[in-house]
Design a protein around this motif. Structure first.
Motif, PDB file in Angstrom:
ATOM      1  N   GLY A   1      18.364  24.465  -0.951  1.00 17.48           N
ATOM      2  CA  GLY A   1      16.863  24.875  -0.114  1.00 17.48           C
ATOM      3  C   GLY A   1      16.517  23.847   0.705  1.00 17.48           C
ATOM      4  O   GLY A   1      17.329  23.062   1.208  1.00 17.48           O
ATOM      5  N   VAL A   2      15.353  23.687   0.758  1.00 15.60           N
ATOM      6  CA  VAL A   2      14.670  22.499   1.420  1.00 15.60           C
ATOM      7  C   VAL A   2      15.310  21.166   1.023  1.00 15.60           C
ATOM      8  O   VAL A   2      15.688  20.477   1.671  1.00 15.60           O
ATOM      9  CB  VAL A   2      13.311  22.496   1.762  1.00 15.60           C
ATOM     10  N   GLY A   3      15.469  21.068  -0.310  1.00 14.31           N
ATOM     11  CA  GLY A   3      16.326  20.108  -0.938  1.00 14.31           C
ATOM     12  C   GLY A   3      17.566  20.553  -1.429  1.00 14.31           C
ATOM     13  O   GLY A   3      17.896  21.809  -1.205  1.00 14.31           O
ATOM     14  N   VAL A   4      18.100  19.819  -2.468  1.00 15.11           N
ATOM     15  CA  VAL A   4      19.351  20.229  -3.123  1.00 15.11           C
ATOM     16  C   VAL A   4      18.990  20.195  -4.576  1.00 15.11           C
ATOM     17  O   VAL A   4      18.555  19.097  -5.038  1.00 15.11           O
ATOM     18  CB  VAL A   4      20.510  19.299  -2.744  1.00 15.11           C
ATOM     19  N   GLY A   5      19.238  21.112  -5.146  1.00 15.61           N
ATOM     20  CA  GLY A   5      18.779  21.464  -6.747  1.00 15.61           C
ATOM     21  C   GLY A   5      19.974  21.469  -7.486  1.00 15.61           C
ATOM     22  O   GLY A   5      21.157  22.042  -7.117  1.00 15.61           O
ATOM     23  N   GLY A   6      20.177  21.012  -8.705  1.00 19.40           N
ATOM     24  CA  GLY A   6      21.148  21.293  -9.635  1.00 19.40           C
ATOM     25  C   GLY A   6      20.840  21.554 -11.171  1.00 19.40           C
ATOM     26  O   GLY A   6      19.735  21.054 -11.463  1.00 19.40           O
ATOM     27  N   GLY A   7      21.519  22.455 -11.552  1.00 22.39           N
ATOM     28  CA  GLY A   7      21.610  22.859 -12.972  1.00 22.39           C
ATOM     29  C   GLY A   7      22.630  22.467 -13.767  1.00 22.39           C
ATOM     30  O   GLY A   7      23.904  22.925 -13.408  1.00 22.39           O
TER      31      GLY A   7
END
Length: 423
Positions: free
Chosen positions: A229-235
């Motif tokens: 996204g605008v950032g980088v997310g992680g699960g």
């Protein structure tokens, strides 16, 4: 044995029986959710519960409006029986998402079918939290009105940041610019005190839950979801369980420092992964300011469709931008694969939209940069849920509160609550 000790023992036994029945109710619901409609006899055979117990449990679930009874099952062994299935009309779960440039809501039934959806472009980072949540509350009301008469059992809200789920507080979301925001308290107020629970959670964690749910047994027990996204997310899913950390703050992978001499990040540090691999980094490289693909008031999906169109047309600036972000995506992902050794890396968000270019680079990069042979057995897959993953995970989490504890819902008609049988 004294009368007092005998009484205490009887009370404990009754409590144990209630706990066992609650557990068995959840077992039947989960079995129907995963495997679809079944006769009572088939449920008994497949769960190991005896037929009389299943019959009593189904009667209670019917009384609580959680299952329906339908046609006669054909092709089974023994005398045909009526099939039962999760009820898709009595109750609904709500999932919502607050993101940098959009707000969205879905309503799903307990089978996981989406029955209503609302999504609007919204420059959240430039708005006051109360204004953004006021708009979100309106979307929730609109979605429920579209969904029909089903009673909501809960609302889970996904946000891109560090949250305290126990208090419903958003601790910090650097890209939103929100800190110490009582999201749940504000939403409860703006919704007028809804009669269902409102819960807050991290968007990447909820998206990872949605990926596991969508993939079923094919998900593997160790999964790494990377959302662009605008950032980088992680699960991160380890041994079948979402890795939340000691206080629920795990998964903030976008703020791993990968470039000491890089750009300043909204978190106050320099060279975080999301500054070089996030959507903002891609769009800065791909287009000048003023270009529609960089306008937060234009729907994100439309902007990404234009980026993809330019790439497919061979636009060199767009392709160079994708290539640059792919290099950084590989660098960070390889480090995470070395640490967690997942079965699968799933690309979500804008990585999925542009997967034609990212997947080959990531596959090659993992083969080259992961120390274990054959990238540690890790494969790369693309999310099929797109930007709806966090919402889908949010709605699923809201539904689980009921599916895992059916007695939380009342009986719809006069029923003997000790047996669950209508009177």
């Amino acid at each position: 044995m004294s009368p007092r000790s005998s009484s205490l023992r009887g009370g404990a036994g009754t409590a144990d029986q209630v706990a066992v029945r609650r557990h068995n109710l959840a077992v039947v619901l989960e079995h129907l959710r995963l495997h679809g409609s079944r006769s009572r006899a088939r449920v008994a055979a497949e769960t190991g519960l005896n037929k009389a117990t299943v019959s009593s449990l189904v009667s209670e679930l019917l009384g609580r409006g959680l299952v329906t009874e339908g046609a006669v099952e054909r092709g089974g062994v023994g005398r045909p029986g009526l099939v039962i299935d999760l009820d898709g009309s009595t109750y609904a779960a709500i999932g919502a998402e607050v993101n940098i440039d959009y707000l969205s809501v879905i309503v799903s039934n307990l089978r996981g079918d989406v029955v209503a959806e609302q999504r609007v472009p919204f420059d959240t980072a430039a708005s006051d939290p109360r204004d953004a949540l006021q708009r979100l509350a309106g979307l929730v009301r609109d979605a429920l009105a579209t969904a029909g008469p089903a009673a909501p059992v809960g609302l889970t809200v996904a946000v891109p940041g560090i949250v305290e789920s126990a208090t419903g507080r958003l601790v910090k979301a650097v890209n939103l610019g929100w800190r110490d925001t009582p999201v749940v308290d504000l939403l409860v107020e703006l919704l007028g005190g809804p009669g269902y629970p409102v819960v807050l959670d991290n968007e990447a964690n909820l998206a990872a839950l949605a990926e596991i749910e969508a993939r079923g047994g094919a998900a593997g027990r160790d999964l790494l979801l990377l959302t662009g996204g605008v950032g980088v997310g992680g699960g991160i899913v380890a041994d079948g369980h979402l890795l939340r950390g000691a206080r629920g703050f795990a998964g903030e992978i976008g703020h791993l420092q990968v470039d000491r001499d890089g750009l300043d990040c909204g978190c106050g540090r320099r060279g975080c992964w999301e500054t070089v691999a996030g959507l903002g980094a891609l769009l800065r490289r791909a287009a000048d300011e003023g270009d529609p693909v960089r306008d937060p008031n234009v729907d994100l999906l439309g902007r990404l469709a234009e980026v993809r169109r330019r790439a497919e047309a061979g636009d060199q600036r767009t392709l160079a931008a994708i290539d640059a972000t792919a290099t950084w995506l590989v660098s960070g992902a390889a480090s995470l694969v070395n640490v967690f050794n997942p079965d699968v890396v799933v690309l979500g968000g804008y990585f999925a939209v542009l997967s034609r270019w990212y997947v080959p680079r990531l596959q090659q990069g993992l083969a080259e940069q992961v120390h274990a042979p054959d990238a540690g057995g890790c494969r790369v897959e693309v999310s099929t849920l797109g930007f709806a993953a966090a919402m889908r995970g949010a709605a699923h989490q809201a539904a689980l509160a009921v599916l895992e504890d059916p007695v939380a819902l009342p009986f719809l008609d006069a029923t003997d609550e000790s047996t669950g049988v209508p009177t």
